[in-house]
Enzyme design. Sequence first.
Site, mmCIF file in Angstrom:
data_model
loop_
_atom_site.group_PDB
_atom_site.id
_atom_site.type_symbol
_atom_site.label_atom_id
_atom_site.label_comp_id
_atom_site.label_asym_id
_atom_site.label_seq_id
_atom_site.Cartn_x
_atom_site.Cartn_y
_atom_site.Cartn_z
ATOM 1 N N SER A 337 0.794 -1.229 0.000
ATOM 2 C CA SER A 337 0.000 0.000 0.000
ATOM 3 C C SER A 337 0.826 1.278 0.000
ATOM 4 C CB SER A 337 -0.941 0.011 1.200
ATOM 5 O OG SER A 337 -0.212 -0.094 2.389
ATOM 6 N N HIS A 365 -4.892 -3.159 -3.439
ATOM 7 C CA HIS A 365 -4.380 -2.228 -4.461
ATOM 8 C C HIS A 365 -4.084 -2.912 -5.789
ATOM 9 C CE1 HIS A 365 -3.983 1.171 -1.735
ATOM 10 N NE2 HIS A 365 -3.660 0.278 -0.822
ATOM 11 N N LYS A 396 -11.088 0.749 -3.716
ATOM 12 C CA LYS A 396 -10.167 1.091 -4.809
ATOM 13 C C LYS A 396 -10.826 0.827 -6.156
ATOM 14 C CE LYS A 396 -7.340 1.123 -1.247
ATOM 15 N NZ LYS A 396 -7.723 0.794 0.109
HETATM 16 N N1 PMP Z 1 -5.446 -3.458 2.839
HETATM 17 C C1 PMP Z 1 -4.588 -2.605 2.255
HETATM 18 C C2 PMP Z 1 -3.342 -3.173 1.648
HETATM 19 C C3 PMP Z 1 -4.865 -1.239 2.213
HETATM 20 O O1 PMP Z 1 -3.995 -0.408 1.652
HETATM 21 C C4 PMP Z 1 -6.052 -0.771 2.798
HETATM 22 C C5 PMP Z 1 -6.404 0.704 2.815
HETATM 23 N N2 PMP Z 1 -6.052 1.410 1.750
HETATM 24 C C6 PMP Z 1 -6.908 -1.672 3.395
HETATM 25 C C7 PMP Z 1 -6.579 -3.004 3.406
HETATM 26 C C8 PMP Z 1 -8.170 -1.197 4.032
HETATM 27 O O2 PMP Z 1 -9.098 -0.979 3.044
HETATM 28 P P1 PMP Z 1 -10.303 0.064 3.248
HETATM 29 O O3 PMP Z 1 -9.735 1.417 3.123
HETATM 30 O O4 PMP Z 1 -11.210 -0.276 2.124
HETATM 31 O O5 PMP Z 1 -10.884 -0.213 4.579
#
Ligand code: PMP
Length: 573
Positions: A337, A365, A396
């Site tokens: 991320s 991602h 995403k």
């Molecule tokens: N897993 C990863 C690798 C993330 O980067 C994120 C947040 N960007 C999440 C889980 C959590 O997802 P959400 O923002 O949809 O709760």
Amino acid sequence: MVKPVLRNKRFDVRNDSTLCLFIETCTGQKHKFTVTNVSAGGVLTKTSENFDEQDELSVDSMIPYGKLIWDKSELVLGRMTIRRVRFDQETTCHQIAFSVVDSEIPVEGPLGFQLAESLISESSSSQLEIDPERFSLADFVNLDDESIDLFSRARKISIFRREWRKLPQYAYETTRKPSMGPRVTLQTTRRTTRNNFIVMGSNDYLGLAAHPEVINAAKKALDEYGFGSTGSPVTTGRSAAHVELCDTLAHMFRKDNAVLFNSGYAANIGAISALANSGDLILADFLSHASIQDSLRMSRATSRLFRHNDVNHLETLLEEHRHKHKGTLIVTEGVFSMDGDVSKLDEIVQLARKFNARTYIDEAHSFGVVGEHGLGLWENLSGGDKVDVVMGTFSKICGGIGGFVAADQEVCDLLDLMARSQIFSVSIPPSTAAACLKALDLFQRDKSLLTRLQENIRYFVNGMRSLGAPLAPDHASAVIPVIIGDEKKLGLMNEVLLNSGIYVVPIVYPAVSRNASRFRFTVMAPHTQSDLDLVIFQFEKAMKAADFKFEEVVSGATQNAKQGRTTPINLAS
Ligand code: PMP
């Protein structure tokens, strides 16, 4: 680490009841004052008592003896001079300022020190000072506060935040005004006539959050189902839209079924902590997202982190620890991320097979971005290899909200009944499920969405590389980290970028390690090439303005990024 100590020159004492000053005059009269401010120069007080200014306490009169009573203890202040007497109409109080003339016990001496220590923990002042130039958010994350007041840490963080916002380079707080897509209107704390910002930090990689068909699908479901889902999936929170969404995901990921969660975060904490039980072992990448790290804390299993993308280290850990545990789960991300790099999934899956472990991949991602059909890294696995559990998020690929796990039916059954974050929390609204369904449908039908995104990624990466950014030429994900390392320069560059209409998010500790602070650019399918050209051009300008050169950070911070960000879980050696 330097501890953030509040400057102890001036203390505003708001909590009136905790600090008061009794003064005995030479005529034997006793006056009680509530202290409102203590500084090196003296004490500011107020009194609502019927106090006569003509009394012996007039300006410049000397008080031979004064006692400061605080928290039942008495502190002799010595002699004081009255410097100011003022009647405050608003509070109908007399404000009286004393200055300390006796150097025997000056406020700046041991007494002052004691006051500083005590008042910091006792006072609820909003005017205590923390120099934001000296500290960063990083200093407050693991702040070891010794106060017995639970909110003392909050107070320090709040003061820091307020001071921080005053600095020109951090003075931008952006709030989106009604607008959507790759160009938006922002409300900033700085006055600006600009109302058009190129969004370079959104998760909405495909731009589907603003797609008319997606919006219409949500509107239709709102009319049909109302606002909320009305319950958790095990109570009243499952609609036909939810079920259809699960079926669609199962089909896309070639799994039996899927389980929905109300965010990607909830999916990771719920699924991982439910899957691995006491006596089991979880091995996760060192750079795992916070939701994975939190799931390790929540799980009853033993957890270990392997060095970022280091399959040799993973193998060493498996050799050392696998035999001591019952089940084993290996957790990784498809695209990481914060660094935007991809995991070595092929080798991880092979190790899992060798050591009889299960695999869990977070495709947050990568779903919608990488893989043969843009479905995630699992698609690239060779020889028909499979990942046991695929996790993803709608934040995403769909530009929405909600998370999911796709797996075999047995795993889905376990999660339906055991994953606490979906059992004990309301499900996503049916309108969100319907919008996600429409977004996934568009993604599968319109192949140009993925190709445009991938072209834009290539274009932007090349542009940033031409400025010297140490990005791999084959960087495949929409997350494009540009490490600055120095938070001050990061702030300065952010200011230049915002002034030029570029809306990108600076990332600092604890999201990344301390000297790997960065801009995390994200590219969207609907960006035009001229949008991206402008960003690259303005970024070069920002580099000059902050006197930043990539050579400054290449060795230090990128190395640090590989080693991993600070984590609460011990890195097994
Ligand atoms: N897993 C990863 C690798 C993330 O980067 C994120 C947040 N960007 C999440 C889980 C959590 O997802 P959400 O923002 O949809 O709760």
